[in-house]
Write an enzyme that holds these catalytic residues in place. Structure first.
Site, PDB file in Angstrom:
ATOM      1  N   TYR A 233      36.319  33.438  37.081  1.00 46.95           N
ATOM      2  CA  TYR A 233      36.894  34.138  38.243  1.00 46.95           C
ATOM      3  C   TYR A 233      37.933  35.160  37.778  1.00 46.95           C
ATOM      4  CZ  TYR A 233      39.586  34.585  42.626  1.00 46.95           C
ATOM      5  OH  TYR A 233      40.247  35.053  43.732  1.00 46.95           O
TER       6      TYR A 233
ATOM      7  N   SER B 184      42.688  39.688  42.347  1.00 45.95           N
ATOM      8  CA  SER B 184      43.458  38.454  42.479  1.00 45.95           C
ATOM      9  C   SER B 184      44.581  38.466  41.449  1.00 45.95           C
ATOM     10  CB  SER B 184      42.561  37.238  42.222  1.00 45.95           C
ATOM     11  OG  SER B 184      43.329  36.053  42.131  1.00 45.95           O
TER      12      SER B 184
END
Length: 267
Positions: free
Chosen positions: A156, A143
């Site tokens: 995350y 990401s």
């Protein structure tokens, strides 16, 4: 007629029951690939398989990728059915929307389990097949958050950064054995990632945010990614102008990036 540039290729995609995984499955099937769709929800996978080009070529395998015995069983099913694996796309993932002070250790570990350890295990499971074939491509969906690190996404961001570094090491180790390794860094894409993101207590937050709702479509993402993988690109950033600017600044001036992030209004 789309190019059949994935004809006779077997492509195993995790997290294929929705969002990016579904879009990647559709794009790979369109290009002639034989797709293995894996996720926990087998009924959802079967629905998606039925919509793919040449549905009879594809295979659905229900598995929880955090359960090593289920992953091993899935791997055996793939080889039994197809006899080979050409691409492994580690797409399954779990996001977060909570401040560090509000995030329990159980939630920290749950995110790391899905976004890091499970990817490591499935890759280590498939790797001997690739080394024996002296061919194969392993792709990890990281990401932009794993490159930048922003508020509300600490666990995350950390997990996505960890899998990026692990992939870099893997690439260096297998480069001369015919195995390619790519890492994909999506920015904001219109999926349920924010709705399913965990709050501090480890429960889905249940609502979208504006940036995700206004992001790129999964179809554009999938087409961009498959094109890049076919060109053997190893570092694939897919997102809007803001995300691409952030990635550029992160490489040129980390200090400037940190100042930018402090001023960001993200949730």
């Amino acid at each position: 007629m789309p190019k059949q540039d994935l004809k006779n290729k077997v492509i195993w995609i995790t997290g294929a029951s929705s969002g990016l995984g579904q879009a990647l499955a559709e794009e790979c099937a369109l290009r002639g690939g034989q797709v293995i769709l894996t996720a926990r929800r087998i009924a959802e996978l079967e629905k998606i398989k039925a919509t793919l080009v040449h549905p009879e070529q594809h295979l659905c395998i229900g598995a929880d990728i955090t359960d090593e015995s289920q992953v091993l069983h899935a791997y055996e099913q793939v080889l039994q059915s197809k006899g080979q694996i050409d691409w492994l796309i580690n797409n399954a993932g779990l996001s977060q929307r909570a401040l560090i002070a509000d995030t329990t250790m159980q939630t920290e570990r749950a995110i790391m389990e899905v976004d890091y350890f499970s990817q490591v295990f499935i890759t280590k499971t498939v790797l001997p097949t690739f080394l024996k074939q002296k061919s194969g491509k392993i792709a990890f969906v990281s990401s932009v958050a794993g490159l930048l690190g922003t508020q509300y996404r600490a666990s995350y961001s950390a997990a996505k950064a960890a899998i990026h570094m692990w992939a870099n090491s893997l690439r260096a180790e297998v480069a001369d054995q015919g195995v390619a390794v790519s890492v994909i860094f999506p920015g904001f894409i219109k999926t349920n990632v924010s709705i399913n993101a965990l709050n501090g207590e480890g429960k889905p937050q249940g609502h979208d945010n504006e940036a995700t709702a206004n992001g790129l479509t999964p179809e554009v993402f999938a087409k961009t990614v498959v094109n890049a993988l076919l060109k053997d690109e190893e570092y694939i950033v897919v997102g809007g102008a803001k995300e691409k600017l952030g990635v550029l600044v992160s490489r040129l001036s980390p200090t400037t990036l940190y100042k930018m992030i402090r001023k960001m209004k993200v949730k």
